[in-house]
Design a protein around this motif. Structure first.
Motif, PDB file in Angstrom:
ATOM      1  N   LYS A 283      37.147 -41.655   3.775  1.00 20.35           N
ATOM      2  CA  LYS A 283      38.240 -41.770   4.738  1.00 20.35           C
ATOM      3  C   LYS A 283      38.300 -40.532   5.640  1.00 20.35           C
ATOM      4  O   LYS A 283      38.472 -40.623   6.858  1.00 20.35           O
ATOM      5  CB  LYS A 283      39.529 -41.910   3.919  1.00 20.35           C
ATOM      6  N   LYS A 284      38.165 -39.368   5.015  1.00 16.79           N
ATOM      7  CA  LYS A 284      38.244 -38.112   5.764  1.00 16.79           C
ATOM      8  C   LYS A 284      37.010 -37.932   6.660  1.00 16.79           C
ATOM      9  O   LYS A 284      37.117 -37.470   7.803  1.00 16.79           O
ATOM     10  CB  LYS A 284      38.362 -36.954   4.756  1.00 16.79           C
TER      11      LYS A 284
ATOM     12  N   GLY B 205      37.688 -44.223  -6.069  1.00 17.13           N
ATOM     13  CA  GLY B 205      38.823 -43.649  -5.351  1.00 17.13           C
ATOM     14  C   GLY B 205      38.524 -42.250  -4.836  1.00 17.13           C
ATOM     15  O   GLY B 205      38.861 -41.907  -3.692  1.00 17.13           O
TER      16      GLY B 205
ATOM     17  N   ALA C 164      38.146 -49.494  -3.399  1.00 13.96           N
ATOM     18  CA  ALA C 164      39.076 -48.423  -3.004  1.00 13.96           C
ATOM     19  C   ALA C 164      38.810 -48.190  -1.516  1.00 13.96           C
ATOM     20  O   ALA C 164      37.744 -47.695  -1.163  1.00 13.96           O
ATOM     21  CB  ALA C 164      38.838 -47.148  -3.811  1.00 13.96           C
ATOM     22  N   ASP C 165      39.744 -48.537  -0.683  1.00 11.63           N
ATOM     23  CA  ASP C 165      39.537 -48.513   0.776  1.00 11.63           C
ATOM     24  C   ASP C 165      39.009 -47.165   1.242  1.00 11.63           C
ATOM     25  O   ASP C 165      39.605 -46.147   0.862  1.00 11.63           O
ATOM     26  CB  ASP C 165      40.863 -48.752   1.525  1.00 11.63           C
TER      27      ASP C 165
ATOM     28  N   LEU D 237      38.748 -32.732  -6.932  1.00 11.62           N
ATOM     29  CA  LEU D 237      38.455 -32.813  -5.499  1.00 11.62           C
ATOM     30  C   LEU D 237      39.511 -32.085  -4.661  1.00 11.62           C
ATOM     31  O   LEU D 237      39.185 -31.409  -3.682  1.00 11.62           O
ATOM     32  CB  LEU D 237      38.373 -34.291  -5.091  1.00 11.62           C
ATOM     33  N   HIS D 238      40.801 -32.188  -5.082  1.00 12.75           N
ATOM     34  CA  HIS D 238      41.860 -31.566  -4.267  1.00 12.75           C
ATOM     35  C   HIS D 238      41.770 -30.043  -4.245  1.00 12.75           C
ATOM     36  O   HIS D 238      42.398 -29.409  -3.407  1.00 12.75           O
ATOM     37  CB  HIS D 238      43.253 -32.033  -4.728  1.00 12.75           C
TER      38      HIS D 238
ATOM     39  N   ALA E 299      36.225 -42.563  -2.020  1.00  8.86           N
ATOM     40  CA  ALA E 299      36.946 -43.200  -0.909  1.00  8.86           C
ATOM     41  C   ALA E 299      37.756 -42.150  -0.139  1.00  8.86           C
ATOM     42  O   ALA E 299      37.833 -42.200   1.097  1.00  8.86           O
ATOM     43  CB  ALA E 299      37.861 -44.292  -1.443  1.00  8.86           C
ATOM     44  N   LEU E 300      38.346 -41.195  -0.858  1.00 15.64           N
ATOM     45  CA  LEU E 300      39.094 -40.116  -0.198  1.00 15.64           C
ATOM     46  C   LEU E 300      38.163 -39.310   0.714  1.00 15.64           C
ATOM     47  O   LEU E 300      38.537 -38.897   1.814  1.00 15.64           O
ATOM     48  CB  LEU E 300      39.738 -39.196  -1.241  1.00 15.64           C
ATOM     49  N   MET E 301      36.930 -39.080   0.236  1.00  9.95           N
ATOM     50  CA  MET E 301      35.953 -38.353   1.053  1.00  9.95           C
ATOM     51  C   MET E 301      35.533 -39.192   2.248  1.00  9.95           C
ATOM     52  O   MET E 301      35.425 -38.688   3.368  1.00  9.95           O
ATOM     53  CB  MET E 301      34.725 -37.988   0.212  1.00  9.95           C
TER      54      MET E 301
ATOM     55  N   LEU F 148      36.730 -31.925   2.003  1.00  9.72           N
ATOM     56  CA  LEU F 148      36.460 -33.243   1.431  1.00  9.72           C
ATOM     57  C   LEU F 148      35.205 -33.866   2.037  1.00  9.72           C
ATOM     58  O   LEU F 148      34.772 -34.924   1.598  1.00  9.72           O
ATOM     59  CB  LEU F 148      37.637 -34.207   1.685  1.00  9.72           C
TER      60      LEU F 148
END
Lengths: 134, 385
Positions: free
Chosen positions: B152-153, B145, B200-201, B248-249, B148-150, B254
């Motif tokens: 996506k960005k 996850g 995790a998309d 990460l936040h 995945a956040l990285m 990111l």
């Protein structure tokens, strides 16, 4: 997910039930989760408690399809990094959404929700999630 | 630097789900192979450093420094080092510094992890200990996850495509077919990566490195001592370590690991080289997006162009810079504490020129890039012939 016991959960209630973080009044930076030392001003900084409004926008998001212990029944669920209007960034789930709401830049508002249940003690952990704001 | 530190021996176990072997069996096998490679006896070793992330959670066994020294039959100074998935490279640094400090002449640096004795859910939960438990894990975020956040960005900001994102996994599986210790010695295709089970998309199962058992060891020696054991010492001439926000936040961005950028700058400066001089690199591809960001953070390619460069073949063996010739974490496997040492062993064998089919011809300068957690620890080490 580590199964937090009662004292571990209890000591964070204030910040987890409401978006109570901290703010350095010297440089005006705000922190959530709360920081006890300002990374910019360090010893010169002056840290005070600060409650965020909770509104913000999605910086990035994903959909968790394989959840950790304690989240199995919730999958799939979207989770995002949200930039709060006051500046700090926070991780939280997105709820009450339609697929098109999952987008970078989407405005969101906070909601108080159950996060998961843990352990033999049967603690129900609550926290802040985010819903799309139209 | 007054004197240089050389690697004079390397040893690796097979990586994979190794049902017959426990953590002590793995660590001893890697250590013994490294000593054999260095043509030395264990009595020549002055000290040991052991990289391990979580034997306590994965095997119920802590106190590995003493356990492994004991099993090798030694009572020398032995220290366990932990920095999540970067534990191995941290151990390399500590071993190196103990020599540079004049305390030791020959140091065994090992890394091991035994992960398949626990369920996948338990292993995933254990790994999440490398992220921010109270503010990330609490909300149900997982390691795939986080990356995945990285991803996506990165896809949003730089138009990195799904096909480009898959390309490190395809290259690394190909390289792994030439590595006898690799967990996965088979080819995969773009279609297979994209159509695999979504984790995790946008990351599917084939974007993720596996859960693995394995161990690796290298033997470090003071330059003046090294030549007694080998005609082909490989020197660690630069090392950099940097940390960043655990969560990460809390990071500046990111789409880059600032810790890796800072660690590489320090390592390049210490070794007196630049990104352009690196011919072969082992980078921390725990997820496909991680390799794309790594080759940008290290300065091999401009920010945002890592996906395209990989898809264009610029990082395949013999390309502009050969990346993850071992198969990386994706193809060779990722026994967490062993990974940083395996990376070092791969680069040493490349620079010695005795690695076989996956040899990068004429390789003289190489690099390892090892990341802890989602980027809160990064270690870059630079090797020269």
């Amino acid at each position: 997910m580590h199964k937090a016991n009662v004292p571990m959960a209890w000591r964070r209630f204030k910040s987890k039930y409401n978006l109570v973080g901290t703010k350095c009044t010297k440089c005006n930076s705000s922190f959530y989760p709360p920081r006890l030392i300002c990374p910019k001003c360090r010893r010169e900084g002056k840290i005070e408690e600060f409650e965020f409004k909770g509104t913000g926008k999605i910086v990035s998001y994903t959909i968790i399809r394989s959840g950790p212990d304690g989240f199995e029944k919730q999958t799939p669920y979207p989770i995002a990094i949200v930039e709060l209007d006051e500046g700090a960034r926070v991780t939280g789930q997105i709820v009450d959404y339609v697929d098109s709401d999952l987008a970078i830049g989407k405005k969101v508002a906070p909601v108080f929700r159950k996060v998961y249940e843990s352990g033999k003690e049967g603690i129900i952990h609550y926290g802040i999630k985010f819903r799309p704001e139209n | 630097m007054a004197e240089r530190v050389a690697v004079i021996g390397v040893g690796l176990t097979k990586f994979g789900e190794l049902w017959t072997k426990g953590i002590r069996d793995l660590a001893i096998e890697a250590g013994a192979k490294a000593m054999e490679d260095a043509n030395m006896n264990s009595k020549d070793i002055d000290a040991m450093y052991v990289g391990n992330m979580s034997a306590g959670r994965f095997a119920g066994q802590e106190h590995l420094n003493a356990l492994i020294a004991d099993q090798i039959g030694l009572t020398i100074p032995s220290t366990r080092v932990e920095g999540a998935c970067a534990s191995g490279s941290l151990a390399v640094r500590e071993g190196m510094f103990s020599i540079l400090a004049g305390q030791h002449d020959i140091v065994l640096v090992g890394g091991a992890e035994k992960m398949s004795d626990v369920s996948t859910a338990h292993a995933t939960t254990g790994l999440m200990g490398a992220a921010d438990e109270e503010w990330e894990g609490f909300h149900g975020l997982t390691f795939p996850g986080l990356y995945a956040l990285m991803a996506k960005k990165h896809m949003h900001d730089f138009r990195t495509t799904r096909e480009q994102l898959a390309s490190p996994a395809i290259k690394n599986h190909h390289n792994a077919t030439m590595n006898p210790i690799a967990q996965f010695s088979f080819e995969i295709t773009t279609e297979k990566v994209i159509n695999a089970t979504m984790v995790a998309d946008p990351l599917t199962l084939l974007d993720c490195s596996p859960i693995s058992d394995g161990a690796a060891a290298i033997i470090l020696a003071r330059e003046s001592v090294a030549r007694k054991y080998t005609d082909t010492p490989v020197f660690i001439d630069g090392t950099g370590l940097s940390t960043d926000a655990l969560a990460l936040h809390d990071r500046r961005t990111l789409t880059a690991l600032d810790a890796a950028v800072r660690a590489s700058k320090r390592a390049y400066e210490m070794a007196g080289v630049t990104a352009k001089d690196i011919q072969v690199a082992e980078v921390h591809d725990c997820f496909t997006i991680a390799e794309i960001m790594a080759i940008e953070d290290l300065g091999f390619f401009k920010k945002g162009e890592g996906g395209k460069a990989t898809m264009d073949g610029e990082t395949q063996i013999g390309g502009k810079v050969s990346v993850n010739t071992s198969g990386g974490l994706k193809g060779a496997g990722h026994p967490v504490g062993a990974t940083g040492i395996k990376q070092a062993a791969e680069i040493v064998m490349q620079l010695r020129g005795d690695i076989g089919k996956r040899q990068v011809s004429g390789a003289e300068v190489g690099l390892t890039h090892n990341v802890g957690g989602s980027g809160a620890t990064a270690v870059v080490n630079i090797f020269k012939r």
